[in-house]
Each structure stands twice: as structure tokens, then as C-alpha cells.
Design a protein around this motif. Sequence first.
Motif, PDB file in Angstrom:
ATOM      1  N   GLU A  84       0.826  -1.208   0.000  1.00  0.00           N
ATOM      2  CA  GLU A  84       0.000   0.000   0.000  1.00  0.00           C
ATOM      3  C   GLU A  84       0.862   1.262   0.000  1.00  0.00           C
ATOM      4  O   GLU A  84       0.566   2.228  -0.712  1.00  0.00           O
ATOM      5  N   ILE A  85       1.936   1.236   0.785  1.00  0.00           N
ATOM      6  CA  ILE A  85       2.823   2.400   0.843  1.00  0.00           C
ATOM      7  C   ILE A  85       3.493   2.637  -0.508  1.00  0.00           C
ATOM      8  O   ILE A  85       3.588   3.774  -0.987  1.00  0.00           O
ATOM      9  N   GLN A 120       1.055   4.178  -2.891  1.00  0.00           N
ATOM     10  CA  GLN A 120       0.852   5.591  -2.593  1.00  0.00           C
ATOM     11  C   GLN A 120       2.029   6.434  -3.062  1.00  0.00           C
ATOM     12  O   GLN A 120       1.854   7.529  -3.596  1.00  0.00           O
TER      13      GLN A 120
END
Length: 279
Positions: A192-193, A196
Motif C-alpha cells: 500500500e505504501i 501511494q
Amino acid sequence: MTDSTKYLQALEEFILLGKSAPGAAAVANIQKCISSPNCFVFAELLELPNVQALVNDAEHKKWVEALKLFAYGSYMDYKQQKSAASDSLPDLTDLQLTKLKQLSLITIASTEPHRLTYPSLQSLLDIPTTRLLEDLIISAVYASLLDAKLDTANQRVEVSSTAGRDVAPGDISNMIAALEGWSASCSSVLTEIEAQIASIQASAVAQRKEQLAYEKLVEEKRKTAEKDGSKGKRVMDHSDNTGFGLGEDEMDLDDGPFDDQGGARKSRKGGNKMFSRKR
């Protein structure tokens, strides 16, 4: 020296004795080990052949069970097993019981932190007074088993960290499952990081392109405006304040072509033209 190293060094002498002490000598070695004020890990001693051989001896096997409690059990387990079968475990000395209660504080703090209240701990560990409970906790802190503070006003024990204990054989699979779950969770968070970060980078690149395009358009407009402005300049020579130029052959007359006597007026530039007045 770390606490784990210190505990292992304290156990080392009992391991050396255990390798050469069978039967009753092995039992005596266990008793000394669980009574030692500096020894708080026991798995390596428990795994020795001379200790494991005691399981086959009806008289001595209860000391192997006692050693298991010191390795990864608790005082609560001791009470339960003694209640179910009094001869399943030996009667422990006060010193040994105190040590087992110290180790039990680690287990309670790690698995049931909500029970770290004075009333709950006194009930679990069979401690009659608050003063004796505080003495037990302080002794565990000095032994580096706990990093804790006593909240006497709220009757609570605030534990920030604990020493590690030996791992029971049945707990290994649970630990592996927990670590695998933690690893999967970390991988998900990292994914997820990274997504992003990629989105932010793409947005930054797009914004930079738009900024460059805007700056280029502004520069083109500026150059076009400068070019058009230089073409539209109006140059006027010999102009008066009104902006209308006067040629060299043009005459500058006064009020009229005649003087006060009715005669013809000469031009200021000395011209010979005359004007006559009809009578």
C-alpha cells in the motif's frame, strides 16, 4: 551483557552437572536450579538425557513436571495441577514458590495485561497483602524480569516490557503462525505504501509538466506582445503639441491677412505675396 546472556551463564553450571548426574543426583540438580536466585531459563537443562530419563521413574518424574512449570508454566498451573492430583507435582519450598510467582508475572503481563491489578494479582498468586505483592513485583524488577512501575493510587502495575521465557513445544507452531501473519500484514502495508508513493510521484510529474507548459505559453505570449508593440510605434518629426506636423513651406499668420491700416500683411518669413482690400 544482556539479561538473556546472564541467565544462560547462570544455567551453565547446572547443565554441566546434569550431563553427568543421573537419577537422584539429577533430581538434586533440578532442585538447586529452580532455587537459584539468578537462573530464570531452564529449557536446555530440561532437554538433557539424564533429566528426560527421570520421566520413566515414578518417584522422580514429578520433578521433571516441576521443571517444565519453571520453564514455561506458571504458579496458576501449579495450583491447578496440585488440586487435580496432589502427587503429580512435588511440594515446593517458599523460595521456589516465590521464584515461580516472579516468572508468572511475566506470563500474566504478556498474555493477560488486563489482570495487572493489585486485587487480581493477589488472587492469582495467593498473596495475602498489598505490601507482599509490591515486594514481589519489586524483586522481579531488580531481577530484570520486568520493567514496571507501581501505581499505588489506582492499584495497578504498569508493565512496559518483560524478559523472555522458554517456549513450550506446543507453542512453536502458534508462534510460527503468528509470525507468518505478522509478515503478511507487513507485506500488505508495504504494498500500500509503495502504491501511494508511485501515485504521488506520478502526480508530481504531471504537475511539473503542466507548470512547464504554462511557463512556455507565458513566454510565447510575452515575446509576441513585445514584437507587436515595436511594430505599432508611431514616429513623428517636427510635431507641435497637438501632434500635427508643420511643413517648411507652410506660413504662420497672425490674426488675419491685413494690418491695422488695411494694408497687406507680409508673411513672417518675408514672402512677397500681397493682399489688397476692395474699396
